[in-house]
Design a protein around this motif. Structure first.
Motif, PDB file in Angstrom:
ATOM      1  N   ILE A   1       0.835  -1.202   0.000  1.00 57.90           N
ATOM      2  CA  ILE A   1       0.000   0.000   0.000  1.00 57.90           C
ATOM      3  C   ILE A   1       0.872   1.255   0.000  1.00 57.90           C
ATOM      4  O   ILE A   1       0.551   2.248  -0.662  1.00 57.90           O
ATOM      5  N   LEU A   2       1.985   1.237   0.735  1.00 58.41           N
ATOM      6  CA  LEU A   2       2.891   2.388   0.756  1.00 58.41           C
ATOM      7  C   LEU A   2       3.465   2.657  -0.631  1.00 58.41           C
ATOM      8  O   LEU A   2       3.545   3.806  -1.082  1.00 58.41           O
ATOM      9  N   PHE A   3       3.876   1.598  -1.335  1.00 53.84           N
ATOM     10  CA  PHE A   3       4.392   1.771  -2.686  1.00 53.84           C
ATOM     11  C   PHE A   3       3.302   2.278  -3.626  1.00 53.84           C
ATOM     12  O   PHE A   3       3.555   3.105  -4.509  1.00 53.84           O
ATOM     13  N   SER A   4       2.088   1.778  -3.456  1.00 51.72           N
ATOM     14  CA  SER A   4       0.995   2.198  -4.332  1.00 51.72           C
ATOM     15  C   SER A   4       0.639   3.658  -4.116  1.00 51.72           C
ATOM     16  O   SER A   4       0.173   4.330  -5.047  1.00 51.72           O
ATOM     17  N   ALA A   5       0.837   4.186  -2.892  1.00 55.98           N
ATOM     18  CA  ALA A   5       0.551   5.601  -2.639  1.00 55.98           C
ATOM     19  C   ALA A   5       1.437   6.492  -3.505  1.00 55.98           C
ATOM     20  O   ALA A   5       0.984   7.525  -4.029  1.00 55.98           O
ATOM     21  N   VAL A   6       2.703   6.107  -3.676  1.00 53.92           N
ATOM     22  CA  VAL A   6       3.606   6.871  -4.541  1.00 53.92           C
ATOM     23  C   VAL A   6       3.104   6.841  -5.981  1.00 53.92           C
ATOM     24  O   VAL A   6       3.058   7.863  -6.674  1.00 53.92           O
ATOM     25  N   SER A   7       2.694   5.673  -6.427  1.00 53.83           N
ATOM     26  CA  SER A   7       2.237   5.543  -7.805  1.00 53.83           C
ATOM     27  C   SER A   7       0.938   6.300  -8.050  1.00 53.83           C
ATOM     28  O   SER A   7       0.725   6.849  -9.135  1.00 53.83           O
ATOM     29  N   LEU A   8       0.054   6.333  -7.067  1.00 54.19           N
ATOM     30  CA  LEU A   8      -1.191   7.079  -7.225  1.00 54.19           C
ATOM     31  C   LEU A   8      -0.923   8.571  -7.392  1.00 54.19           C
ATOM     32  O   LEU A   8      -1.589   9.254  -8.179  1.00 54.19           O
ATOM     33  N   GLY A   9       0.048   9.098  -6.636  1.00 57.01           N
ATOM     34  CA  GLY A   9       0.410  10.500  -6.791  1.00 57.01           C
ATOM     35  C   GLY A   9       0.948  10.796  -8.176  1.00 57.01           C
ATOM     36  O   GLY A   9       0.597  11.816  -8.793  1.00 57.01           O
ATOM     37  N   ALA A  10       1.794   9.891  -8.702  1.00 59.11           N
ATOM     38  CA  ALA A  10       2.326  10.079 -10.053  1.00 59.11           C
ATOM     39  C   ALA A  10       1.220   9.994 -11.092  1.00 59.11           C
ATOM     40  O   ALA A  10       1.198  10.754 -12.067  1.00 59.11           O
ATOM     41  N   LEU A  11       0.278   9.087 -10.880  1.00 58.78           N
ATOM     42  CA  LEU A  11      -0.839   8.955 -11.816  1.00 58.78           C
ATOM     43  C   LEU A  11      -1.678  10.224 -11.854  1.00 58.78           C
ATOM     44  O   LEU A  11      -2.159  10.641 -12.923  1.00 58.78           O
ATOM     45  N   PHE A  12      -1.836  10.880 -10.718  1.00 60.74           N
ATOM     46  CA  PHE A  12      -2.634  12.105 -10.658  1.00 60.74           C
ATOM     47  C   PHE A  12      -2.035  13.198 -11.537  1.00 60.74           C
ATOM     48  O   PHE A  12      -2.735  13.818 -12.338  1.00 60.74           O
ATOM     49  N   THR A  13      -0.730  13.438 -11.383  1.00 66.36           N
ATOM     50  CA  THR A  13      -0.115  14.515 -12.170  1.00 66.36           C
ATOM     51  C   THR A  13       0.059  14.125 -13.633  1.00 66.36           C
ATOM     52  O   THR A  13      -0.025  14.982 -14.518  1.00 66.36           O
ATOM     53  N   LEU A  14       0.270  12.854 -13.918  1.00 65.20           N
ATOM     54  CA  LEU A  14       0.374  12.434 -15.313  1.00 65.20           C
ATOM     55  C   LEU A  14      -0.951  12.589 -16.050  1.00 65.20           C
ATOM     56  O   LEU A  14      -0.975  12.750 -17.275  1.00 65.20           O
ATOM     57  N   SER A  15      -2.052  12.530 -15.312  1.00 66.95           N
ATOM     58  CA  SER A  15      -3.359  12.706 -15.945  1.00 66.95           C
ATOM     59  C   SER A  15      -3.669  14.170 -16.228  1.00 66.95           C
ATOM     60  O   SER A  15      -4.632  14.467 -16.945  1.00 66.95           O
ATOM     61  N   LEU A  16      -2.881  15.096 -15.693  1.00 64.82           N
ATOM     62  CA  LEU A  16      -3.058  16.526 -15.964  1.00 64.82           C
ATOM     63  C   LEU A  16      -2.334  16.855 -17.270  1.00 64.82           C
ATOM     64  O   LEU A  16      -1.211  17.341 -17.280  1.00 64.82           O
ATOM     65  N   LEU A  17      -2.990  16.592 -18.382  1.00 67.32           N
ATOM     66  CA  LEU A  17      -2.331  16.692 -19.682  1.00 67.32           C
ATOM     67  C   LEU A  17      -1.906  18.110 -20.031  1.00 67.32           C
ATOM     68  O   LEU A  17      -0.998  18.307 -20.846  1.00 67.32           O
ATOM     69  N   PHE A  18      -2.542  19.111 -19.424  1.00 65.25           N
ATOM     70  CA  PHE A  18      -2.168  20.485 -19.745  1.00 65.25           C
ATOM     71  C   PHE A  18      -0.754  20.817 -19.295  1.00 65.25           C
ATOM     72  O   PHE A  18      -0.152  21.795 -19.770  1.00 65.25           O
ATOM     73  N   LEU A  19      -0.173  20.010 -18.394  1.00 60.38           N
ATOM     74  CA  LEU A  19       1.194  20.273 -17.945  1.00 60.38           C
ATOM     75  C   LEU A  19       2.197  20.143 -19.087  1.00 60.38           C
ATOM     76  O   LEU A  19       3.268  20.752 -19.048  1.00 60.38           O
ATOM     77  N   ASN A  20       1.859  19.335 -20.107  1.00 61.92           N
ATOM     78  CA  ASN A  20       2.777  19.155 -21.234  1.00 61.92           C
ATOM     79  C   ASN A  20       2.956  20.428 -22.051  1.00 61.92           C
ATOM     80  O   ASN A  20       3.871  20.510 -22.876  1.00 61.92           O
TER      81      ASN A  20
END
Length: 396
Positions: free
Chosen positions: A246-265
């Protein structure tokens, strides 16, 4: 486009399989009698053996293409994982993990090179790199918890065998569904094909990438290695493998959140890399001083910064390189990451009783932020030649 989707699919399965090991390797090593310092050595040797593979991949991918290295890396890693299920002491595990590090060293440069060659210009390259980060993150969201759940149900040996067989199967399928792209075809565009008076080749001299750039992937990998070493050794995590997952998945969930913000590109790759790394350094400083923010929230924020940095870092490297010799530049990128991944757990295993390893990660990241070079995005050579107005000869 179909080749990109197939590559993303195979990368998803491969990353899912590999990330599923993270929460279970440390408990498995402890069950064999390994001490924390030995676990740090094992994680460091895995990254250290990346180095010769990265060097070979740099020239091999440019010469022979990406597909052969992707296939052999996946199949080789699967066979080693099957053998890993039958080890009986920590030294056997160390040897297999070292060999696995060498085999998998070819995977990342080959995949990144193929993605870069599939793009028509630097804008599409940024999108493909973001897509690679998104696939990587999607796989790593559920795989740590899935790996921990698998071990809880069937045990270490059966879990490693299942993961290994899956990797071999994916590697075999990749041979039939992934198509190589020749380096000579990278810069071809419709406009360029019409303009035959200024031929463009991949042998054009590319601008040199400043060596201080590569301290950034080194620092990021070092901080990640420290984090991945420390998380399974926390008191709560040692009580339950599921807690570690679960601790490892928390890191991945945070990365998934910002990667889904396509306007950052839409923002410059240098700006995203610099701001993400600066934020990541502050988060590690917070962990070092035991700030009052809950651990799960901090890990989520760390994942958010990774989701910003990783696609931006690859895009910034392409811009600095001038868009040539993808195999070599991504090979050096992987070498820098391997050195950081080697130093991180090794340092953490040796100094964790005297100083917080998170403070070392903070220092590395702050130094990398100050050294990061900036340059305007490059114009691919093909577009440069076609967009220049043709000189008119003086009238006689």
């Amino acid at each position: 486009m179909r080749s990109v989707l197939w590559l993303y699919l195979f990368l998803f399965v491969a990353f899912f399989d590999l990330h599923a090991q993270y929460p279970i390797l440390t408990p498995f090593a402890i069950s064999l009698g390994a001490a924390p310092s030995f676990i740090g050595l094992m994680m460091g040797m895995y990254s250290f053996t990346h180095l010769p593979g990265n060097v070979m991949a740099g020239y091999g991918v440019d010469r022979f293409g990406s597909r052969i290295f992707i296939v052999l890396s996946l199949i080789g890693a699967g066979i080693i994982m099957i053998l890993q299920a039958h080890v009986v002491n920590p030294w056997q595990l160390l040897v297999l993990r070292s060999i696995s590090g060498f085999v998998l060293a070819f995977l990342s440069p080959a995949c990144l090179t193929l993605l870069a060659r599939m793009a028509r210009d630097h804008v599409q390259q940024g999108k493909l790199m973001a897509g690679n980060g998104l696939v990587h993150t999607l796989a790593s969201v559920v795989s740590p918890a899935a790996g921990a759940y698998l071990v809880a149900k069937v045990g270490f040996s059966m879990a490693f065998q299942a993961l290994g067989i899956a990797l071999v199967f994916v590697g075999a399928l990749a041979w039939f569904f992934i198509q190589d792209i020749k380096e000579s075809d990278i810069h071809k565009t419709p406009a360029q094909s019409e303009n035959t008076s200024t031929p463009v080749t991949a042998n054009d001299k590319a601008p040199a990438v400043p060596w201080r750039f590569y301290f950034m992937p080194l620092a990021i990998a070092c901080s990640q290695g420290i984090l991945f070493f420390e998380l399974p050794l926390m008191a709560d995590a040692l009580e339950s493998i599921m807690k570690t997952g679960i601790l490892f998945s928390a890191v991945s969930l945070g990365a998934l959140f910002t990667l889904s913000l396509l306007f950052l590109n839409q923002y410059p790759a240098f700006t995203r890399t610099w701001m993400g790394a600066f934020g990541l350094s502050l988060l590690f400083f917070g962990l070092a001083i035991h700030w009052p923010i809950p651990l799960m929230a901090t890990l989520f924020f760390i994942g958010m910064t990774k989701g910003i940095i990783l696609p931006a870092l690859s895009a910034h490297l392409i811009q600095l390189s001038g868009g040539l010799r993808y195999g070599r530049i991504f090979s050096i990128l992987s070498i820098a990451s391997s050195i950081g991944s080697f130093l991180g757990p090794m340092l953490a295993g040796q100094i964790r009783d005297t100083i917080s390893p998170y403070f070392i990660a903070f220092l590395f990241l702050m130094l990398a932020v100050t050294m990061l070079p900036a340059r305007h995005p490059f114009i691919p050579h093909g577009r440069l030649h076609t967009q220049q107005p043709q000189a008119t000869s003086p009238r006689t």
